[in-house]
Design an enzyme around this catalytic site. Structure first.
Site, short mmCIF file in Angstrom:
data_model
loop_
_atom_site.label_atom_id
_atom_site.label_comp_id
_atom_site.label_asym_id
_atom_site.label_seq_id
_atom_site.Cartn_x
_atom_site.Cartn_y
_atom_site.Cartn_z
N TYR A 100 -14.12 -10.49 -10.95
CA TYR A 100 -14.52 -11.65 -10.01
C TYR A 100 -14.66 -10.86 -8.69
O TYR A 100 -15.88 -10.91 -8.14
CB TYR A 100 -13.50 -12.79 -10.07
CG TYR A 100 -13.88 -13.88 -9.17
CD1 TYR A 100 -14.74 -14.65 -9.52
CD2 TYR A 100 -13.30 -13.93 -7.69
CE1 TYR A 100 -15.38 -15.87 -8.58
CE2 TYR A 100 -13.74 -15.08 -6.89
CZ TYR A 100 -14.53 -15.87 -7.28
OH TYR A 100 -15.05 -16.98 -6.48
N GLY A 110 -17.55 -8.20 -8.83
CA GLY A 110 -18.65 -8.78 -9.14
C GLY A 110 -19.15 -9.49 -7.91
O GLY A 110 -20.44 -9.41 -7.56
N LYS A 111 -18.54 -10.19 -7.04
CA LYS A 111 -19.10 -10.83 -6.07
C LYS A 111 -19.46 -9.91 -5.00
O LYS A 111 -20.42 -10.13 -4.14
CB LYS A 111 -18.02 -11.69 -5.39
CG LYS A 111 -17.88 -12.95 -6.28
CD LYS A 111 -18.81 -14.04 -6.08
CE LYS A 111 -18.41 -15.40 -6.84
NZ LYS A 111 -19.58 -16.41 -6.64
N ARG A 126 -6.29 -23.98 -10.81
CA ARG A 126 -6.05 -23.61 -9.13
C ARG A 126 -4.82 -24.27 -8.41
O ARG A 126 -4.34 -25.51 -9.06
CB ARG A 126 -7.37 -23.93 -8.62
CG ARG A 126 -8.45 -23.06 -8.87
CD ARG A 126 -9.59 -23.35 -7.78
NE ARG A 126 -10.85 -23.80 -8.50
CZ ARG A 126 -12.21 -23.90 -8.27
NH1 ARG A 126 -12.30 -23.27 -7.13
NH2 ARG A 126 -12.77 -24.42 -9.08
N VAL A 127 -4.33 -23.76 -7.42
CA VAL A 127 -2.91 -24.50 -7.08
C VAL A 127 -2.98 -25.84 -6.57
O VAL A 127 -2.21 -26.67 -7.08
CB VAL A 127 -2.42 -23.24 -6.02
CG1 VAL A 127 -3.43 -23.40 -4.55
CG2 VAL A 127 -1.00 -23.86 -5.55
N GLN A 176 3.47 -16.52 -0.38
CA GLN A 176 1.95 -16.21 -0.18
C GLN A 176 1.41 -17.41 0.72
O GLN A 176 1.72 -18.51 0.22
CB GLN A 176 1.28 -15.72 -1.47
CG GLN A 176 1.17 -16.99 -2.78
CD GLN A 176 2.30 -17.03 -3.49
OE1 GLN A 176 3.38 -17.11 -3.00
NE2 GLN A 176 2.20 -17.37 -4.59
P1 NAD Z 1 -16.55 -24.42 -10.67
O1 NAD Z 1 -16.08 -23.57 -11.82
O2 NAD Z 1 -16.37 -25.95 -10.40
O3 NAD Z 1 -18.15 -24.09 -10.70
C1 NAD Z 1 -19.03 -23.15 -11.04
C2 NAD Z 1 -20.18 -23.74 -11.94
O4 NAD Z 1 -21.13 -22.63 -12.42
C3 NAD Z 1 -19.94 -24.50 -13.31
O5 NAD Z 1 -20.37 -25.82 -13.22
C4 NAD Z 1 -20.06 -23.61 -14.29
O6 NAD Z 1 -20.37 -24.33 -15.45
C5 NAD Z 1 -21.19 -23.04 -13.68
N1 NAD Z 1 -21.45 -21.46 -14.40
C6 NAD Z 1 -20.45 -20.51 -14.32
N2 NAD Z 1 -21.13 -19.45 -14.93
C7 NAD Z 1 -22.33 -19.93 -15.36
C8 NAD Z 1 -23.60 -19.04 -15.62
N3 NAD Z 1 -23.48 -17.80 -16.25
N4 NAD Z 1 -24.65 -19.61 -15.63
C9 NAD Z 1 -24.88 -20.80 -15.42
N5 NAD Z 1 -23.70 -21.56 -14.74
C10 NAD Z 1 -22.64 -21.08 -14.69
O7 NAD Z 1 -16.23 -23.72 -9.25
P2 NAD Z 1 -16.56 -24.04 -7.60
O8 NAD Z 1 -15.36 -23.95 -7.03
O9 NAD Z 1 -17.46 -24.99 -7.63
O10 NAD Z 1 -17.38 -22.55 -7.26
C11 NAD Z 1 -18.62 -22.51 -6.88
C12 NAD Z 1 -19.08 -21.19 -6.45
O11 NAD Z 1 -18.29 -21.04 -5.25
C13 NAD Z 1 -18.59 -20.32 -7.41
O12 NAD Z 1 -19.51 -19.05 -7.07
C14 NAD Z 1 -17.27 -19.41 -6.76
O13 NAD Z 1 -17.25 -18.04 -7.06
C15 NAD Z 1 -17.69 -19.97 -5.19
N6 NAD Z 1 -16.33 -19.80 -4.39
C16 NAD Z 1 -15.57 -21.17 -4.65
C17 NAD Z 1 -14.54 -21.17 -3.93
C18 NAD Z 1 -13.55 -22.34 -4.12
O14 NAD Z 1 -12.51 -22.51 -3.37
N7 NAD Z 1 -13.83 -23.37 -4.56
C19 NAD Z 1 -14.06 -20.17 -3.20
C20 NAD Z 1 -14.67 -18.94 -3.06
C21 NAD Z 1 -15.98 -18.73 -3.88
N1 UDP Z 2 -0.26 -20.51 -7.53
C1 UDP Z 2 0.73 -21.28 -7.80
N2 UDP Z 2 1.13 -22.16 -8.58
C2 UDP Z 2 -0.03 -22.72 -9.60
C3 UDP Z 2 -1.26 -22.15 -9.35
C4 UDP Z 2 -1.59 -21.11 -8.46
O1 UDP Z 2 1.73 -20.97 -6.91
O2 UDP Z 2 0.05 -23.39 -10.20
C5 UDP Z 2 -0.49 -19.68 -6.61
C6 UDP Z 2 -1.31 -18.52 -6.92
O3 UDP Z 2 -0.51 -17.41 -7.22
C7 UDP Z 2 -2.12 -18.01 -5.42
C8 UDP Z 2 -2.20 -19.35 -4.85
O4 UDP Z 2 -1.46 -20.25 -5.34
O5 UDP Z 2 -1.06 -17.26 -4.83
C9 UDP Z 2 -3.71 -19.87 -4.97
O6 UDP Z 2 -4.02 -19.62 -6.19
P1 UDP Z 2 -5.60 -20.25 -6.85
O7 UDP Z 2 -5.67 -20.00 -8.10
O8 UDP Z 2 -5.73 -21.65 -6.26
O9 UDP Z 2 -6.49 -19.35 -5.84
P2 UDP Z 2 -6.68 -17.80 -5.37
O10 UDP Z 2 -5.30 -17.00 -6.00
O11 UDP Z 2 -7.86 -17.50 -6.10
O12 UDP Z 2 -6.78 -17.80 -3.99
#
Ligand code: NAD
Ligand code: UDP
Length: 310
Positions: free
Chosen positions: A144, A147-148, A185-186, A208
């Site tokens: 991830y 990739g990003k 997610r948390v 954390q």
């Molecule tokens: P999400 O999983 O709800 O949404 C992602 C969407 O992309 C889903 O609908 C999934 O089906 C679709 N998808 C995944 N792989 C695909 C592919 N190969 N082709 C077509 N569709 C595909 O997640 P989200 O939280 O809505 O995240 C949306 C974007 O924002 C993502 O790119 C994620 O990396 C970025 N982002 C989100 C957060 C967050 O906290 N929510 C934080 C950082 C970055």
């Molecule tokens: N986490 C936790 N309990 C859960 C899920 C996640 O304590 O049930 C923690 C995880 O280890 C991380 C933080 O919460 O430190 C945020 O996790 P999340 O998966 O939401 O996002 P990211 O790690 O990508 O920021």
């Protein structure tokens, strides 16, 4: 009125973005492989948008021209992006390539949903955009994070070589209605566990930190960035700078649901960042943007959403 492509439009953030674009009167095409998203998230838009089930790692079918492309397609939860790490990496890199080619062909402005994960387990705190990060290139989060990072590289190289208009945001942890209750997610885990009267799973010792942004604030930031002049490319941090430990988050959720379930401590996942907080000076200055929704208010809305889901 613009013609706009939103990839990942059936996901959590994507569906909120599509709502706003439709409200503004634009023609929206939503492309999603439904890997982590759901048609349920866009059911209310039936007849108002075009939906196409498609994976962005494959060549994008001919959908006509677009004025703008928002690329949000990518699983965001560690559980989901680690389930098929090679596909996650392809989604970020091959997906970006396919969409950048489309942007060149369409002469479209293109937006990339990047992430605070590009900073890895940061040694600089809080994180400004000019910090290059501290990222493990071969760990379980790398599919991830790298990739990003690769997608950002491609966006800037396409802009330099082909003079296309790019807009990149680095999103910090965002939550709200339409998160998948089971995506791990948390925020969703704690709320769902609390509503189901199950122990809240705290990974590690819970010290954390993360900084949580409410979805409506984030989407407003997306729209403001997309409306900036061509020379504004980003990357620009969008997130809420209020930082909490996971123990504080657990306590807030328990107070708001009123369910006094215990905490269950589980091992900290590999490479889990210790701290995360955005510097948002750029967003304040360039976009006149800052988050308005406080954690308690946002959690209340999210709890109300999950209450009818679980
Ligand atoms: P999400 O999983 O709800 O949404 C992602 C969407 O992309 C889903 O609908 C999934 O089906 C679709 N998808 C995944 N792989 C695909 C592919 N190969 N082709 C077509 N569709 C595909 O997640 P989200 O939280 O809505 O995240 C949306 C974007 O924002 C993502 O790119 C994620 O990396 C970025 N982002 C989100 C957060 C967050 O906290 N929510 C934080 C950082 C970055
Ligand atoms: N986490 C936790 N309990 C859960 C899920 C996640 O304590 O049930 C923690 C995880 O280890 C991380 C933080 O919460 O430190 C945020 O996790 P999340 O998966 O939401 O996002 P990211 O790690 O990508 O920021």
């Amino acid at each position: 009125m613009k013609r706009i492509l939103v990839t990942g439009g059936a996901g959590f953030l994507g569906s909120h973005l599509v709502d706003r674009l439709v409200e503004q009167g634009h023609e929206v095409v939503c492309l999603d492989n439904l890997q982590t998203g759901s048609l349920e998230n866009i059911k209310h838009l039936q007849g108002k948008i075009t939906f196409l089930q498609h994976d962005i790692t494959e060549a994008i079918p001919d959908l006509g021209g677009f004025d703008e492309i928002y690329n949000l397609a990518c699983p965001a939860s560690p559980v989901h992006y680690q389930a098929n790490p090679i596909h996650t990496f392809k989604t970020s890199v091959l997906g970006a390539l396919n969409l950048l080619e489309l942007a060149c062909k369409s002469k479209a402005k293109i937006f990339q949903a990047s992430t605070s994960e590009v900073y890895g387990d940061p040694l600089v705190h809080p994180q400004p955009e000019n910090y290059w990060g501290h990222v493990n290139p071969n760990g379980i989060r790398s599919c991830y994070d790298e990739g990003k990072r690769g997608a950002e590289t491609l966006f800037f190289d396409y802009a330099r070589l082909y003079d296309i208009e790019i807009k990149i945001v680095r999103i910090f942890n965002t939550y709200g209605p339409r998160m998948d209750p089971r995506d791990g997610r948390v925020v969703s885990n704690f709320i769902v566990q609390s509503l189901e009267n199950k122990p809240l799973t705290v990974y590690g010792d819970g010290t954390q930190t993360r900084s949580f942004c409410y979805v409506d604030d984030l989407i407003e930031g997306f729209l403001r960035l997309m409306a900036t002049p061509k020379e504004i490319q980003g990357p620009i941090n969008l997130g809420n700078p209020n930082e909490f430990t996971m123990l504080e988050l657990a306590e807030k959720v328990l107070n708001l649901t009123g369910n006094k379930t215990p905490l269950k401590f589980e091992p900290l996942p590999q490479d889990d960042p210790k701290q995360r907080q955005p510097v948002i000076d750029e967003a304040k200055k360039i976009l006149e943007w800052e988050p308005k929704v406080m954690l308690e208010e946002g959690l209340k809305n999210t709890i109300a959403y999950f209450s009818v889901k679980v």
